[in-house]
Design a protein around this motif. Structure first.
Motif, PDB file in Angstrom:
ATOM      1  N   TRP A  64       0.695  -1.344   0.257  1.00  0.00           N
ATOM      2  CA  TRP A  64       0.146   0.441   0.157  1.00  0.00           C
ATOM      3  C   TRP A  64       0.730   1.217  -0.025  1.00  0.00           C
ATOM      4  O   TRP A  64       0.610   2.182  -0.461  1.00  0.00           O
ATOM      5  N   ILE A  67       1.721   2.611  -2.963  1.00  0.00           N
ATOM      6  CA  ILE A  67       0.145   3.541  -4.131  1.00  0.00           C
ATOM      7  C   ILE A  67      -0.484   5.117  -3.471  1.00  0.00           C
ATOM      8  O   ILE A  67      -0.463   5.610  -4.117  1.00  0.00           O
ATOM      9  N   ASP A  70       0.969   7.616  -4.780  1.00  0.00           N
ATOM     10  CA  ASP A  70       0.855   8.502  -6.237  1.00  0.00           C
ATOM     11  C   ASP A  70      -0.216   8.493  -6.229  1.00  0.00           C
ATOM     12  O   ASP A  70      -0.990   7.846  -6.343  1.00  0.00           O
ATOM     13  N   GLU A  72      -2.204   8.416  -8.622  1.00  0.00           N
ATOM     14  CA  GLU A  72      -2.481   8.164 -10.153  1.00  0.00           C
ATOM     15  C   GLU A  72      -2.806   6.406  -9.807  1.00  0.00           C
ATOM     16  O   GLU A  72      -4.087   6.271  -9.998  1.00  0.00           O
ATOM     17  N   ALA A  73      -2.207   6.578  -9.228  1.00  0.00           N
ATOM     18  CA  ALA A  73      -1.799   4.429  -8.461  1.00  0.00           C
ATOM     19  C   ALA A  73      -3.047   4.337  -7.438  1.00  0.00           C
ATOM     20  O   ALA A  73      -3.949   3.514  -7.208  1.00  0.00           O
ATOM     21  N   ARG A  76      -6.211   5.111  -9.399  1.00  0.00           N
ATOM     22  CA  ARG A  76      -6.310   3.430 -10.269  1.00  0.00           C
ATOM     23  C   ARG A  76      -6.691   2.176  -8.893  1.00  0.00           C
ATOM     24  O   ARG A  76      -7.499   1.424  -9.354  1.00  0.00           O
ATOM     25  N   TRP A  77      -6.437   2.095  -7.589  1.00  0.00           N
ATOM     26  CA  TRP A  77      -6.274   0.968  -6.671  1.00  0.00           C
ATOM     27  C   TRP A  77      -7.876   1.048  -6.387  1.00  0.00           C
ATOM     28  O   TRP A  77      -8.640   0.271  -6.438  1.00  0.00           O
TER      29      TRP A  77
END
Length: 90
Positions: A64, A67, A70, A72-73, A76-77
């Protein structure tokens, strides 16, 4: 874990509902006047832990960290694990 909505409803997720309360060191007892609803959700503390019920998922926390750093990450998640139809049906 309380969740407030705009109407100030206080909902709590619990591992189980018990007939007799066994006091534990560090345990928390809430008075009935602060509780509007209770939902039994075994494993609902994941990836954290619920003492005596589950253990902390350290692998999840390690995955995690990048994630959460960021945007964007993270988006997306959230899309894959919270907003998607697949996530809702789990």
């Amino acid at each position: 874990m309380p969740r407030s909505t705009e109407s100030h409803t206080r909902e709590f997720l619990v591992e189980e509902i018990v007939d007799d309360l066994e006091l534990r060191p560090g345990g928390v007892v809430l008075p009935t006047w602060v509780i509007d609803a209770v939902a039994v959700v075994p494993g609902g503390a994941h990836p954290s832990y619920a003492a005596g019920y589950s253990v902390r998922d350290n692998d999840f926390y390690r995955a995690w960290d990048p994630i959460a750093r960021d945007r964007e990450a993270f988006t997306r998640w959230i899309d894959e694990n919270v907003r998607s139809e697949r996530a809702v049906s789990r």
